[in-house]
Motif scaffolding. Structure first.
Motif, PDB file in Angstrom:
ATOM      1  N   SER A 103      -2.728   0.300  -8.921  1.00  0.00           N
ATOM      2  CA  SER A 103      -1.617   1.132  -9.388  1.00  0.00           C
ATOM      3  C   SER A 103      -0.286   0.464  -9.049  1.00  0.00           C
ATOM      4  O   SER A 103      -0.109  -0.051  -7.925  1.00  0.00           O
ATOM      5  CB  SER A 103      -1.662   2.515  -8.742  1.00  0.00           C
ATOM      6  N   SER A 133      -5.763  -0.316  -5.413  1.00  0.00           N
ATOM      7  CA  SER A 133      -6.499   0.281  -6.533  1.00  0.00           C
ATOM      8  C   SER A 133      -5.947  -0.151  -7.887  1.00  0.00           C
ATOM      9  O   SER A 133      -6.432   0.291  -8.924  1.00  0.00           O
ATOM     10  CB  SER A 133      -6.453   1.809  -6.433  1.00  0.00           C
ATOM     11  N   SER A 179       0.798  -1.225   0.000  1.00  0.00           N
ATOM     12  CA  SER A 179       0.000   0.000   0.000  1.00  0.00           C
ATOM     13  C   SER A 179       0.833   1.278   0.000  1.00  0.00           C
ATOM     14  O   SER A 179       0.314   2.343  -0.313  1.00  0.00           O
ATOM     15  CB  SER A 179      -0.937   0.014   1.218  1.00  0.00           C
TER      16      SER A 179
END
Length: 233
Positions: free
Chosen positions: A116, A114, A19
């Motif tokens: 990315s 997400s 993250s």
């Protein structure tokens, strides 16, 4: 996080997780400062200037064995300004930023929740070794190559108006700055007078030989650097 990857170092801190955006090497290079800077009417100057490419968000690390060096600000063209004690000083630089996909097709890729890409193994990661502060000699383990990121450098300017024995008032300025130099065993940090002199005439004084109106500018906070490992980068 409920799922994903977590890599821990021996120090008990996250090295990589799924993250947190990683900081990795953007590019690197070398540079050389110019001749000694010329200050009109100054008694003495002993510094030269160079530059390093810079974009907002970049972290710039420097390495210089030839002379004390400092990251001192930004130039008008947006590049980062490098200041060295001496003329024609060669130095190396590394730029780190939030990870930019390397484009390689082998190795590990890490994505956040997400989707990315936050890291892949095509770029060297920012490897922090330790912080060093103040001035003096700082030893580091041998067999590796190191550079420093500047967190804070000592800065002080002293200005006073004095007679100088002529009956006319002169403005005198001394400027100090924190510099760091690579050594065979680590780094040497020094707070050095790098420029000064009688810079201008401001008019006649009634009392000769008397110094007055002395100012010291700057927070007098000492140096703080982050040492990083640049071996094989």
């Amino acid at each position: 996080m409920a799922a994903g990857i977590q890599c821990w170092g021996d120090h008990g801190l996250f090295q990589i997780d799924g993250s947190t955006p990683m900081l990795s090497l953007k590019d690197k290079g070398s540079g050389t400062t110019g001749g000694l800077f010329s200050m009109s009417n100054a008694d003495y100057v002993n510094f030269s200037l160079g530059s390093v490419p810079y974009s907002p968000g970049d972290l710039i690390a420097l390495q210089c064995y030839g002379a004390p060096i400092a990251l001192s600000g930004k130039n008008l063209d947006g590049s980062a300004q490098v200041m060295a004690l001496g003329a024609n000083v060669s130095f190396n630089w590394w730029r780190y930023c939030r990870h930019i996909p390397s484009g390689t097709n082998v190795g590990m890729e890490i994505y956040d929740g997400s989707g990315s890409l936050i890291y892949d193994t095509g770029r060297p990661i920012l490897q922090v070794v330790q912080e060093i502060g103040g001035s003096g000699d700082f030893a580091l383990p041998g067999g590796r190559a190191y550079a420093v990121l500047t967190q804070r450098t000592y800065s002080r300017k002293e200005k006073d108006v004095r007679d100088n024995g002529t009956g006319f008032a002169w403005i005198h300025v001394d400027a100090y700055h924190g510099f760091i130099q690579s050594t065979a065993s680590g780094f040497h940090a020094v707070n050095e007078l790098f420029a000064g002199g009688f810079v201008s005439v401001v008019g006649r004084m009634d009392q000769q030989g008397i110094d007055f109106n002395t100012y010291t500018l700057g927070g007098n906070q000492d140096n703080l650097f982050t040492v990083i490992d640049v071996t094989n980068t």
